[in-house]
Motif scaffolding. Structure first.
Motif, PDB file in Angstrom:
ATOM      1  N   GLN A  54       0.823  -1.204   0.000  1.00  0.00           N
ATOM      2  CA  GLN A  54       0.000   0.000   0.000  1.00  0.00           C
ATOM      3  C   GLN A  54       0.861   1.260   0.000  1.00  0.00           C
ATOM      4  O   GLN A  54       0.603   2.205  -0.755  1.00  0.00           O
ATOM      5  CB  GLN A  54      -0.930   0.004   1.208  1.00  0.00           C
ATOM      6  N   ASP A 479      -9.268   4.940  -4.829  1.00  0.00           N
ATOM      7  CA  ASP A 479      -8.772   4.950  -3.454  1.00  0.00           C
ATOM      8  C   ASP A 479      -8.286   3.545  -3.115  1.00  0.00           C
ATOM      9  O   ASP A 479      -9.085   2.626  -2.925  1.00  0.00           O
ATOM     10  CB  ASP A 479      -9.880   5.375  -2.495  1.00  0.00           C
ATOM     11  N   THR A 481      -7.458   1.119  -0.948  1.00  0.00           N
ATOM     12  CA  THR A 481      -7.559   0.681   0.437  1.00  0.00           C
ATOM     13  C   THR A 481      -6.887  -0.676   0.604  1.00  0.00           C
ATOM     14  O   THR A 481      -6.620  -1.390  -0.373  1.00  0.00           O
ATOM     15  CB  THR A 481      -9.032   0.573   0.848  1.00  0.00           C
TER      16      THR A 481
END
Length: 527
Positions: A54, A479, A481
Protein backbone atom coordinates in the motif's frame (compact mmCIF):
# COMPACT_ATOMS: atom_id res chain seq x y z
CA UNK A 1 -15.03 -13.87 -17.21
CA UNK A 2 -13.07 -14.13 -13.94
CA UNK A 3 -9.32 -14.43 -14.12
CA UNK A 4 -6.55 -15.16 -11.66
CA UNK A 5 -5.95 -17.76 -9.01
CA UNK A 6 -9.19 -17.44 -7.12
CA UNK A 7 -11.48 -17.27 -10.15
CA UNK A 8 -13.81 -14.84 -8.36
CA UNK A 9 -14.22 -11.12 -7.78
CA UNK A 10 -14.91 -9.30 -4.56
CA UNK A 11 -13.97 -5.79 -5.74
CA UNK A 12 -17.41 -4.28 -5.50
CA UNK A 13 -18.75 -0.79 -5.97
CA UNK A 14 -16.40 0.61 -8.64
CA UNK A 15 -15.24 4.13 -7.84
CA UNK A 16 -15.14 6.23 -4.68
CA UNK A 17 -17.57 5.86 -1.81
CA UNK A 18 -20.83 7.74 -1.75
CA UNK A 19 -20.91 11.07 0.02
CA UNK A 20 -22.64 9.60 3.05
CA UNK A 21 -19.87 7.01 3.41
CA UNK A 22 -16.90 9.26 2.83
CA UNK A 23 -14.61 10.25 5.67
CA UNK A 24 -15.08 13.94 6.59
CA UNK A 25 -12.21 16.19 5.55
CA UNK A 26 -9.61 16.46 8.27
CA UNK A 27 -10.86 13.36 10.14
CA UNK A 28 -8.80 10.19 9.83
CA UNK A 29 -10.50 6.91 10.60
CA UNK A 30 -8.47 4.67 12.84
CA UNK A 31 -8.21 1.18 11.34
CA UNK A 32 -9.71 -1.51 13.50
CA UNK A 33 -7.74 -4.46 14.84
CA UNK A 34 -8.67 -6.71 11.91
CA UNK A 35 -7.57 -4.09 9.39
CA UNK A 36 -4.27 -3.54 11.21
CA UNK A 37 -3.65 -7.25 11.27
CA UNK A 38 -4.41 -7.47 7.54
CA UNK A 39 -1.81 -4.76 6.84
CA UNK A 40 0.88 -6.65 8.76
CA UNK A 41 0.48 -9.84 6.75
CA UNK A 42 1.51 -10.46 3.15
CA UNK A 43 -1.21 -11.44 0.66
CA UNK A 44 -1.11 -15.10 -0.40
CA UNK A 45 1.91 -15.80 -2.58
CA UNK A 46 3.73 -12.61 -1.52
CA UNK A 47 6.62 -12.01 0.84
CA UNK A 48 6.03 -8.27 1.36
CA UNK A 49 3.33 -7.17 3.77
CA UNK A 50 0.16 -5.48 2.60
CA UNK A 51 1.37 -2.31 4.36
CA UNK A 52 4.48 -2.22 2.15
CA UNK A 53 2.40 -2.77 -0.98
CA UNK A 54 0.00 0.00 0.00
CA UNK A 55 2.80 2.45 0.85
CA UNK A 56 4.54 1.58 -2.40
CA UNK A 57 1.45 2.25 -4.50
CA UNK A 58 0.72 5.50 -2.68
CA UNK A 59 4.28 6.78 -3.13
CA UNK A 60 4.45 5.80 -6.80
CA UNK A 61 0.94 6.83 -7.88
CA UNK A 62 0.24 9.63 -5.40
CA UNK A 63 3.54 11.19 -4.40
CA UNK A 64 5.13 10.88 -7.85
CA UNK A 65 8.19 8.88 -6.79
CA UNK A 66 9.81 6.68 -9.43
CA UNK A 67 9.96 2.91 -9.22
CA UNK A 68 13.57 3.14 -8.00
CA UNK A 69 12.86 6.02 -5.62
CA UNK A 70 10.15 4.14 -3.72
CA UNK A 71 12.50 1.45 -2.31
CA UNK A 72 14.97 4.15 -1.27
CA UNK A 73 12.30 6.00 0.69
CA UNK A 74 11.15 2.75 2.28
CA UNK A 75 14.74 2.08 3.35
CA UNK A 76 14.69 5.42 5.21
CA UNK A 77 11.49 4.37 6.99
CA UNK A 78 12.81 0.92 7.90
CA UNK A 79 14.37 1.96 11.27
CA UNK A 80 10.96 3.16 12.50
CA UNK A 81 8.48 0.97 10.63
CA UNK A 82 8.25 -2.75 9.85
CA UNK A 83 8.80 -2.30 6.11
CA UNK A 84 10.82 -4.17 3.52
CA UNK A 85 12.24 -2.86 0.25
CA UNK A 86 10.78 -4.27 -2.98
CA UNK A 87 12.73 -4.28 -6.22
CA UNK A 88 11.87 -1.56 -8.71
CA UNK A 89 10.36 -4.16 -11.06
CA UNK A 90 8.13 -5.35 -8.22
CA UNK A 91 6.87 -1.78 -7.71
CA UNK A 92 5.72 -1.62 -11.33
CA UNK A 93 4.27 -5.13 -11.19
CA UNK A 94 2.05 -4.14 -8.25
CA UNK A 95 0.84 -1.08 -10.18
CA UNK A 96 -0.05 -3.21 -13.19
CA UNK A 97 -1.88 -5.83 -11.13
CA UNK A 98 -3.91 -3.28 -9.19
CA UNK A 99 -4.73 -1.35 -12.35
CA UNK A 100 -5.88 -4.48 -14.19
CA UNK A 101 -7.96 -5.64 -11.23
CA UNK A 102 -9.77 -2.29 -11.09
CA UNK A 103 -10.18 -2.14 -14.88
CA UNK A 104 -11.84 -5.56 -14.91
CA UNK A 105 -14.33 -4.64 -12.20
CA UNK A 106 -17.88 -4.87 -13.53
CA UNK A 107 -19.34 -1.34 -13.30
CA UNK A 108 -22.69 -0.77 -11.69
CA UNK A 109 -25.57 -0.76 -14.17
CA UNK A 110 -27.39 2.55 -14.03
CA UNK A 111 -29.61 4.68 -16.22
CA UNK A 112 -27.71 7.94 -15.62
CA UNK A 113 -24.13 7.24 -16.65
CA UNK A 114 -22.19 10.12 -18.20
CA UNK A 115 -19.20 9.15 -20.36
CA UNK A 116 -16.13 11.31 -20.98
CA UNK A 117 -14.08 10.00 -23.89
CA UNK A 118 -10.81 11.02 -25.52
CA UNK A 119 -7.66 9.69 -27.17
CA UNK A 120 -4.08 10.06 -26.02
CA UNK A 121 -0.98 9.69 -28.19
CA UNK A 122 2.65 8.90 -27.54
CA UNK A 123 5.52 7.75 -29.77
CA UNK A 124 4.62 5.28 -32.47
CA UNK A 125 1.34 4.58 -34.24
CA UNK A 126 -0.78 3.49 -31.27
CA UNK A 127 -3.69 5.53 -29.94
CA UNK A 128 -5.30 4.88 -26.59
CA UNK A 129 -9.02 5.50 -26.16
CA UNK A 130 -10.02 6.08 -22.54
CA UNK A 131 -13.64 6.29 -21.42
CA UNK A 132 -14.32 7.63 -17.94
CA UNK A 133 -17.72 7.51 -16.30
CA UNK A 134 -19.64 9.23 -13.53
CA UNK A 135 -23.33 8.93 -12.59
CA UNK A 136 -25.27 12.13 -13.22
CA UNK A 137 -26.65 11.87 -9.66
CA UNK A 138 -23.14 12.51 -8.30
CA UNK A 139 -22.42 15.68 -10.28
CA UNK A 140 -23.93 18.10 -7.76
CA UNK A 141 -21.69 16.87 -4.92
CA UNK A 142 -18.63 17.33 -7.16
CA UNK A 143 -19.59 20.90 -8.05
CA UNK A 144 -19.85 19.85 -11.71
CA UNK A 145 -16.06 19.69 -11.78
CA UNK A 146 -15.37 16.06 -10.79
CA UNK A 147 -12.00 15.09 -9.35
CA UNK A 148 -9.96 12.02 -10.26
CA UNK A 149 -11.43 9.98 -7.43
CA UNK A 150 -14.98 10.80 -8.55
CA UNK A 151 -14.41 9.09 -11.90
CA UNK A 152 -14.43 5.42 -12.84
CA UNK A 153 -12.46 3.98 -15.75
CA UNK A 154 -14.91 2.16 -18.01
CA UNK A 155 -12.57 1.33 -20.89
CA UNK A 156 -8.91 1.53 -21.88
CA UNK A 157 -8.50 0.45 -25.50
CA UNK A 158 -5.38 0.67 -27.65
CA UNK A 159 -5.33 0.53 -31.44
CA UNK A 160 -3.05 1.46 -34.32
CA UNK A 161 -5.96 2.47 -36.54
CA UNK A 162 -8.72 4.41 -34.82
CA UNK A 163 -11.87 4.83 -36.92
CA UNK A 164 -15.40 5.91 -36.17
CA UNK A 165 -16.60 2.32 -36.49
CA UNK A 166 -14.00 1.12 -33.98
CA UNK A 167 -14.93 3.87 -31.49
CA UNK A 168 -18.61 2.94 -31.87
CA UNK A 169 -17.75 -0.70 -31.17
CA UNK A 170 -15.95 0.26 -27.95
CA UNK A 171 -18.89 2.40 -26.85
CA UNK A 172 -21.30 -0.49 -27.49
CA UNK A 173 -19.15 -2.83 -25.38
CA UNK A 174 -19.08 -0.35 -22.50
CA UNK A 175 -22.82 0.36 -22.74
CA UNK A 176 -23.58 -3.38 -22.52
CA UNK A 177 -21.95 -3.36 -19.08
CA UNK A 178 -23.16 0.00 -17.73
CA UNK A 179 -26.39 0.67 -19.53
CA UNK A 180 -26.81 3.32 -22.24
CA UNK A 181 -25.33 6.65 -21.08
CA UNK A 182 -27.41 9.80 -20.95
CA UNK A 183 -24.51 12.00 -22.08
CA UNK A 184 -21.14 11.61 -23.80
CA UNK A 185 -18.72 14.55 -23.46
CA UNK A 186 -15.83 14.73 -25.92
CA UNK A 187 -13.98 17.00 -28.30
CA UNK A 188 -14.81 16.77 -31.98
CA UNK A 189 -11.89 14.66 -33.11
CA UNK A 190 -13.02 13.19 -36.42
CA UNK A 191 -12.96 9.50 -35.47
CA UNK A 192 -14.31 10.13 -31.98
CA UNK A 193 -17.18 12.33 -33.20
CA UNK A 194 -18.10 9.86 -35.93
CA UNK A 195 -18.02 6.93 -33.49
CA UNK A 196 -20.29 8.72 -31.02
CA UNK A 197 -22.70 9.61 -33.84
CA UNK A 198 -22.87 5.98 -35.02
CA UNK A 199 -23.38 4.77 -31.47
CA UNK A 200 -26.21 7.24 -30.78
CA UNK A 201 -28.05 6.26 -33.96
CA UNK A 202 -28.30 2.67 -32.75
CA UNK A 203 -29.81 3.53 -29.36
CA UNK A 204 -33.50 3.45 -28.60
CA UNK A 205 -33.05 5.81 -25.64
CA UNK A 206 -31.80 9.37 -25.89
CA UNK A 207 -28.06 9.91 -25.51
CA UNK A 208 -26.76 13.48 -25.70
CA UNK A 209 -23.40 14.29 -27.26
CA UNK A 210 -21.83 17.43 -25.74
CA UNK A 211 -18.96 19.25 -27.41
CA UNK A 212 -16.41 19.97 -24.66
CA UNK A 213 -16.70 23.71 -23.99
CA UNK A 214 -12.97 24.24 -23.38
CA UNK A 215 -12.11 22.74 -26.76
CA UNK A 216 -14.93 24.60 -28.52
CA UNK A 217 -13.82 27.99 -27.19
CA UNK A 218 -10.24 27.20 -28.19
CA UNK A 219 -11.32 26.48 -31.76
CA UNK A 220 -13.31 29.73 -31.87
CA UNK A 221 -10.29 31.69 -30.61
CA UNK A 222 -8.09 30.01 -33.18
CA UNK A 223 -10.54 30.87 -35.97
CA UNK A 224 -10.68 34.47 -34.73
CA UNK A 225 -6.95 35.06 -34.33
CA UNK A 226 -5.28 32.92 -36.98
CA UNK A 227 -6.21 35.28 -39.87
CA UNK A 228 -5.28 38.35 -37.75
CA UNK A 229 -2.04 39.80 -39.14
CA UNK A 230 -1.43 41.82 -35.96
CA UNK A 231 -1.70 38.70 -33.79
CA UNK A 232 0.67 36.79 -36.03
CA UNK A 233 3.29 39.55 -36.02
CA UNK A 234 2.95 39.80 -32.23
CA UNK A 235 3.64 36.05 -31.91
CA UNK A 236 6.62 36.40 -34.25
CA UNK A 237 7.99 39.23 -32.07
CA UNK A 238 7.54 37.05 -28.97
CA UNK A 239 9.42 34.19 -30.63
CA UNK A 240 12.33 36.39 -31.73
CA UNK A 241 12.58 38.03 -28.30
CA UNK A 242 12.60 34.64 -26.60
CA UNK A 243 15.43 33.43 -28.82
CA UNK A 244 17.46 36.64 -28.42
CA UNK A 245 17.23 37.17 -24.67
CA UNK A 246 16.77 33.73 -23.09
CA UNK A 247 20.43 33.62 -22.00
CA UNK A 248 20.64 37.26 -20.86
CA UNK A 249 19.82 39.36 -17.81
CA UNK A 250 16.30 39.93 -19.22
CA UNK A 251 15.42 36.24 -19.27
CA UNK A 252 13.09 36.58 -16.26
CA UNK A 253 10.87 38.97 -18.24
CA UNK A 254 10.40 36.61 -21.19
CA UNK A 255 7.02 34.99 -21.82
CA UNK A 256 6.79 31.32 -20.78
CA UNK A 257 6.83 28.60 -23.40
CA UNK A 258 3.52 28.31 -25.21
CA UNK A 259 1.33 25.28 -24.76
CA UNK A 260 -0.06 23.86 -27.96
CA UNK A 261 -3.52 22.82 -26.74
CA UNK A 262 -6.69 24.66 -25.88
CA UNK A 263 -7.03 28.33 -25.05
CA UNK A 264 -3.72 28.51 -23.17
CA UNK A 265 -1.90 28.82 -26.51
CA UNK A 266 -3.58 32.23 -26.80
CA UNK A 267 -3.68 33.21 -23.14
CA UNK A 268 0.05 32.79 -22.43
CA UNK A 269 1.52 35.21 -25.00
CA UNK A 270 -1.37 37.66 -24.61
CA UNK A 271 -1.06 37.96 -20.81
CA UNK A 272 2.73 38.10 -21.02
CA UNK A 273 2.52 40.89 -23.59
CA UNK A 274 0.26 42.98 -21.36
CA UNK A 275 2.57 42.49 -18.38
CA UNK A 276 5.55 43.46 -20.50
CA UNK A 277 3.86 46.75 -21.40
CA UNK A 278 3.15 47.63 -17.76
CA UNK A 279 6.67 48.76 -16.71
CA UNK A 280 6.70 51.16 -19.69
CA UNK A 281 3.36 52.71 -18.65
CA UNK A 282 4.22 52.99 -14.97
CA UNK A 283 7.92 53.78 -15.33
CA UNK A 284 8.88 50.82 -13.14
CA UNK A 285 12.32 49.49 -13.94
CA UNK A 286 13.35 48.49 -10.42
CA UNK A 287 13.08 44.88 -11.56
CA UNK A 288 16.47 45.34 -13.19
CA UNK A 289 19.53 45.71 -10.98
CA UNK A 290 20.58 48.95 -12.71
CA UNK A 291 21.54 52.48 -11.69
CA UNK A 292 21.05 56.06 -12.86
CA UNK A 293 23.98 58.22 -13.79
CA UNK A 294 24.85 61.52 -15.41
CA UNK A 295 27.30 61.63 -18.28
CA UNK A 296 28.08 63.67 -21.38
CA UNK A 297 25.20 62.39 -23.52
CA UNK A 298 22.56 63.20 -20.88
CA UNK A 299 24.12 66.66 -20.24
CA UNK A 300 24.27 67.45 -23.96
CA UNK A 301 20.62 66.49 -24.35
CA UNK A 302 19.59 68.94 -21.61
CA UNK A 303 21.93 71.65 -22.93
CA UNK A 304 20.32 71.48 -26.38
CA UNK A 305 16.87 71.83 -24.80
CA UNK A 306 17.48 74.23 -21.89
CA UNK A 307 20.64 76.14 -22.73
CA UNK A 308 24.24 76.05 -21.53
CA UNK A 309 23.78 78.28 -18.48
CA UNK A 310 21.12 76.17 -16.79
CA UNK A 311 22.92 72.91 -17.44
CA UNK A 312 26.49 73.95 -16.52
CA UNK A 313 26.01 73.21 -12.75
CA UNK A 314 25.36 69.55 -13.56
CA UNK A 315 29.02 69.13 -14.48
CA UNK A 316 29.75 68.14 -10.87
CA UNK A 317 27.53 65.08 -11.26
CA UNK A 318 29.34 63.61 -14.25
CA UNK A 319 30.31 59.98 -13.59
CA UNK A 320 28.35 59.72 -10.35
CA UNK A 321 25.99 56.74 -9.92
CA UNK A 322 22.68 56.91 -8.07
CA UNK A 323 20.80 53.87 -6.74
CA UNK A 324 17.33 54.97 -7.84
CA UNK A 325 15.32 57.68 -9.56
CA UNK A 326 14.48 59.55 -6.34
CA UNK A 327 18.16 59.89 -5.39
CA UNK A 328 19.06 61.02 -8.90
CA UNK A 329 16.33 63.70 -8.92
CA UNK A 330 17.43 64.93 -5.49
CA UNK A 331 21.04 65.28 -6.70
CA UNK A 332 19.97 67.24 -9.81
CA UNK A 333 17.83 69.64 -7.79
CA UNK A 334 20.60 70.16 -5.24
CA UNK A 335 23.16 71.00 -7.93
CA UNK A 336 20.98 73.23 -10.17
CA UNK A 337 17.71 75.10 -10.50
CA UNK A 338 16.22 72.45 -12.78
CA UNK A 339 12.75 71.10 -11.95
CA UNK A 340 11.48 67.60 -12.53
CA UNK A 341 9.21 68.92 -15.30
CA UNK A 342 12.35 69.93 -17.22
CA UNK A 343 13.40 66.27 -17.52
CA UNK A 344 11.61 64.72 -20.51
CA UNK A 345 11.21 61.06 -21.47
CA UNK A 346 14.16 61.18 -23.83
CA UNK A 347 16.39 62.25 -20.93
CA UNK A 348 15.19 59.36 -18.76
CA UNK A 349 15.73 56.93 -21.63
CA UNK A 350 19.36 58.04 -21.63
CA UNK A 351 19.84 58.35 -17.87
CA UNK A 352 18.08 55.23 -16.60
CA UNK A 353 20.21 52.25 -17.58
CA UNK A 354 17.48 49.89 -16.40
CA UNK A 355 14.95 51.64 -18.65
CA UNK A 356 17.35 51.65 -21.58
CA UNK A 357 18.06 47.95 -21.19
CA UNK A 358 14.38 47.14 -20.83
CA UNK A 359 13.47 49.08 -23.96
CA UNK A 360 16.26 47.35 -25.83
CA UNK A 361 14.44 44.07 -25.42
CA UNK A 362 10.77 45.03 -25.12
CA UNK A 363 10.13 48.45 -26.68
CA UNK A 364 8.30 46.68 -29.52
CA UNK A 365 5.55 45.48 -27.13
CA UNK A 366 4.17 49.01 -26.65
CA UNK A 367 3.02 49.07 -30.29
CA UNK A 368 0.57 46.24 -29.50
CA UNK A 369 -0.95 47.81 -26.38
CA UNK A 370 -4.36 48.54 -27.92
CA UNK A 371 -4.53 45.18 -29.71
CA UNK A 372 -3.64 43.32 -26.52
CA UNK A 373 -6.42 45.09 -24.65
CA UNK A 374 -8.96 43.68 -27.15
CA UNK A 375 -7.41 40.22 -27.05
CA UNK A 376 -7.51 40.36 -23.25
CA UNK A 377 -11.24 41.14 -23.25
CA UNK A 378 -11.88 38.16 -25.50
CA UNK A 379 -9.84 35.94 -23.22
CA UNK A 380 -11.47 37.24 -20.04
CA UNK A 381 -14.95 36.66 -21.47
CA UNK A 382 -13.96 33.14 -22.49
CA UNK A 383 -12.64 32.36 -19.02
CA UNK A 384 -15.75 33.78 -17.35
CA UNK A 385 -18.01 31.62 -19.53
CA UNK A 386 -15.99 28.50 -18.77
CA UNK A 387 -15.96 29.29 -15.05
CA UNK A 388 -19.76 29.44 -14.91
CA UNK A 389 -20.23 26.27 -16.97
CA UNK A 390 -17.70 24.33 -14.91
CA UNK A 391 -19.27 25.37 -11.61
CA UNK A 392 -22.98 25.33 -12.49
CA UNK A 393 -22.95 22.61 -15.16
CA UNK A 394 -24.75 22.65 -18.49
CA UNK A 395 -28.52 23.13 -18.36
CA UNK A 396 -31.30 24.80 -20.29
CA UNK A 397 -31.12 28.12 -18.42
CA UNK A 398 -27.35 28.48 -18.28
CA UNK A 399 -27.23 31.25 -20.92
CA UNK A 400 -29.33 33.50 -18.67
CA UNK A 401 -26.80 32.94 -15.87
CA UNK A 402 -23.98 33.79 -18.25
CA UNK A 403 -25.62 37.01 -19.40
CA UNK A 404 -25.94 38.13 -15.77
CA UNK A 405 -22.29 37.26 -15.03
CA UNK A 406 -20.48 38.60 -18.08
CA UNK A 407 -19.36 42.17 -18.58
CA UNK A 408 -21.97 44.24 -20.49
CA UNK A 409 -21.37 44.43 -24.23
CA UNK A 410 -21.14 48.23 -24.06
CA UNK A 411 -18.05 47.91 -21.88
CA UNK A 412 -16.29 45.76 -24.47
CA UNK A 413 -14.52 46.56 -27.69
CA UNK A 414 -16.80 45.78 -30.66
CA UNK A 415 -14.63 42.82 -31.70
CA UNK A 416 -14.68 41.32 -28.19
CA UNK A 417 -18.46 41.80 -27.99
CA UNK A 418 -18.98 39.98 -31.29
CA UNK A 419 -16.71 37.14 -30.18
CA UNK A 420 -18.63 36.80 -26.90
CA UNK A 421 -21.89 36.51 -28.83
CA UNK A 422 -20.43 33.72 -30.99
CA UNK A 423 -19.33 31.78 -27.92
CA UNK A 424 -22.76 32.16 -26.31
CA UNK A 425 -24.41 30.91 -29.49
CA UNK A 426 -22.36 27.72 -29.24
CA UNK A 427 -23.22 27.34 -25.55
CA UNK A 428 -26.90 27.71 -26.41
CA UNK A 429 -26.60 24.94 -29.01
CA UNK A 430 -25.12 22.54 -26.45
CA UNK A 431 -27.50 23.58 -23.65
CA UNK A 432 -30.55 23.01 -25.86
CA UNK A 433 -29.69 19.29 -25.98
CA UNK A 434 -30.00 18.87 -22.19
CA UNK A 435 -33.44 17.66 -21.03
CA UNK A 436 -35.50 20.18 -19.00
CA UNK A 437 -34.65 20.03 -15.30
CA UNK A 438 -31.34 18.20 -15.86
CA UNK A 439 -27.86 19.62 -15.25
CA UNK A 440 -24.96 17.71 -16.78
CA UNK A 441 -21.31 18.20 -17.64
CA UNK A 442 -20.06 20.95 -19.93
CA UNK A 443 -16.38 20.05 -20.07
CA UNK A 444 -14.06 17.07 -20.45
CA UNK A 445 -11.21 18.78 -18.57
CA UNK A 446 -11.00 15.87 -16.14
CA UNK A 447 -9.83 13.46 -18.84
CA UNK A 448 -7.14 15.95 -19.93
CA UNK A 449 -5.98 16.01 -16.32
CA UNK A 450 -5.91 12.21 -16.24
CA UNK A 451 -3.81 12.11 -19.41
CA UNK A 452 -1.47 14.70 -17.95
CA UNK A 453 -0.81 12.56 -14.89
CA UNK A 454 -0.44 9.41 -17.00
CA UNK A 455 2.21 11.11 -19.15
CA UNK A 456 4.13 11.99 -15.99
CA UNK A 457 4.67 8.25 -15.54
CA UNK A 458 5.55 7.53 -19.18
CA UNK A 459 8.08 10.39 -19.22
CA UNK A 460 10.30 8.36 -16.89
CA UNK A 461 10.71 5.53 -19.39
CA UNK A 462 13.37 5.21 -22.10
CA UNK A 463 10.71 5.48 -24.85
CA UNK A 464 7.49 7.42 -24.40
CA UNK A 465 5.04 4.95 -25.83
CA UNK A 466 1.59 3.64 -25.03
CA UNK A 467 2.45 0.53 -23.07
CA UNK A 468 1.48 -1.34 -19.97
CA UNK A 469 1.64 1.85 -17.91
CA UNK A 470 -1.88 2.63 -19.17
CA UNK A 471 -2.88 0.30 -16.31
CA UNK A 472 -1.73 3.05 -13.94
CA UNK A 473 -4.77 5.12 -15.00
CA UNK A 474 -7.42 3.01 -13.21
CA UNK A 475 -5.01 2.61 -10.28
CA UNK A 476 -4.49 6.33 -9.57
CA UNK A 477 -8.18 7.10 -10.05
CA UNK A 478 -9.13 4.76 -7.22
CA UNK A 479 -8.77 4.95 -3.45
CA UNK A 480 -6.39 2.03 -2.90
CA UNK A 481 -7.56 0.68 0.44
CA UNK A 482 -6.01 -2.31 2.14
CA UNK A 483 -8.86 -4.75 1.33
CA UNK A 484 -8.97 -3.65 -2.30
CA UNK A 485 -5.21 -4.11 -2.73
CA UNK A 486 -5.37 -7.48 -0.98
CA UNK A 487 -8.07 -8.72 -3.35
CA UNK A 488 -6.24 -7.35 -6.40
CA UNK A 489 -3.00 -9.09 -5.41
CA UNK A 490 -4.93 -12.31 -4.83
CA UNK A 491 -7.13 -12.25 -7.93
CA UNK A 492 -4.74 -10.95 -10.59
CA UNK A 493 -1.42 -12.62 -11.24
CA UNK A 494 1.60 -11.32 -13.14
CA UNK A 495 0.70 -13.87 -15.79
CA UNK A 496 -2.71 -12.23 -16.18
CA UNK A 497 -1.03 -8.88 -16.75
CA UNK A 498 1.23 -10.40 -19.41
CA UNK A 499 -1.78 -11.97 -21.15
CA UNK A 500 -3.63 -8.62 -21.14
CA UNK A 501 -0.58 -6.80 -22.51
CA UNK A 502 -0.07 -9.40 -25.26
CA UNK A 503 -3.75 -9.24 -26.25
CA UNK A 504 -4.21 -5.47 -26.16
CA UNK A 505 -0.74 -4.00 -26.73
CA UNK A 506 1.64 -6.52 -28.28
CA UNK A 507 5.41 -6.15 -28.07
CA UNK A 508 6.66 -2.87 -26.67
CA UNK A 509 8.82 -0.49 -28.69
CA UNK A 510 11.71 -1.18 -26.33
CA UNK A 511 11.41 -4.94 -26.90
CA UNK A 512 11.33 -4.43 -30.68
CA UNK A 513 14.27 -2.05 -30.45
CA UNK A 514 16.34 -4.58 -28.50
CA UNK A 515 15.48 -7.25 -31.03
CA UNK A 516 16.42 -4.96 -33.94
CA UNK A 517 19.84 -4.11 -32.47
CA UNK A 518 20.55 -7.54 -31.04
CA UNK A 519 24.02 -8.71 -32.00
CA UNK A 520 23.97 -11.86 -34.16
CA UNK A 521 25.23 -15.02 -32.52
CA UNK A 522 28.65 -16.16 -33.66
CA UNK A 523 28.65 -19.63 -35.23
CA UNK A 524 31.81 -21.26 -33.83
CA UNK A 525 31.77 -23.99 -36.49
CA UNK A 526 32.09 -21.54 -39.35
CA UNK A 527 34.28 -19.04 -37.49
Amino acid sequence: MPIGKTGRWRLQGGGPPAASEATPVGEAQEPDAAARQLLRLPPPGHRHSLLVIQLTLQMYLGAGLGSRGVPRVLSLLAPWMPVSMPAHTTVLNWVYRCGLAILLQPPQRREDWIYIADHTLELGTSKCLVILGIPAARLLETGYSPSHRAMQVLAVKVTTHSTGEWVATVLREVAERTGVPVQIVADHGSDLHKGITLFRREQTTDCVETYDISHRIATLLKAELQPDARWQTFLAHCKRTLASFQQTDLAFLLPPRQRTKRASCTSTPMSSGRKTCSPTRAGRFQCRSAHLRSDGRRRDHLRDRLGVARVRPLHVLLGHRHPDKAAFCEAIQAASDLQLTDLDDAFWDLADTGRARFLEGFAWASAYREDLAVYAQMMEQSKAIQSVLKSEGLHAGVCASLQATLAPRTALAPRAARFTDRVLEQVEVQAAKIPPGATWLASSDIIESVFGKYKMFTARGPLKEIGRLVLAIPAFLTDLTGPLIHEAMTSVRTLDVECWVKTHLGDSMLARRRQAFKAPKLDMKTA
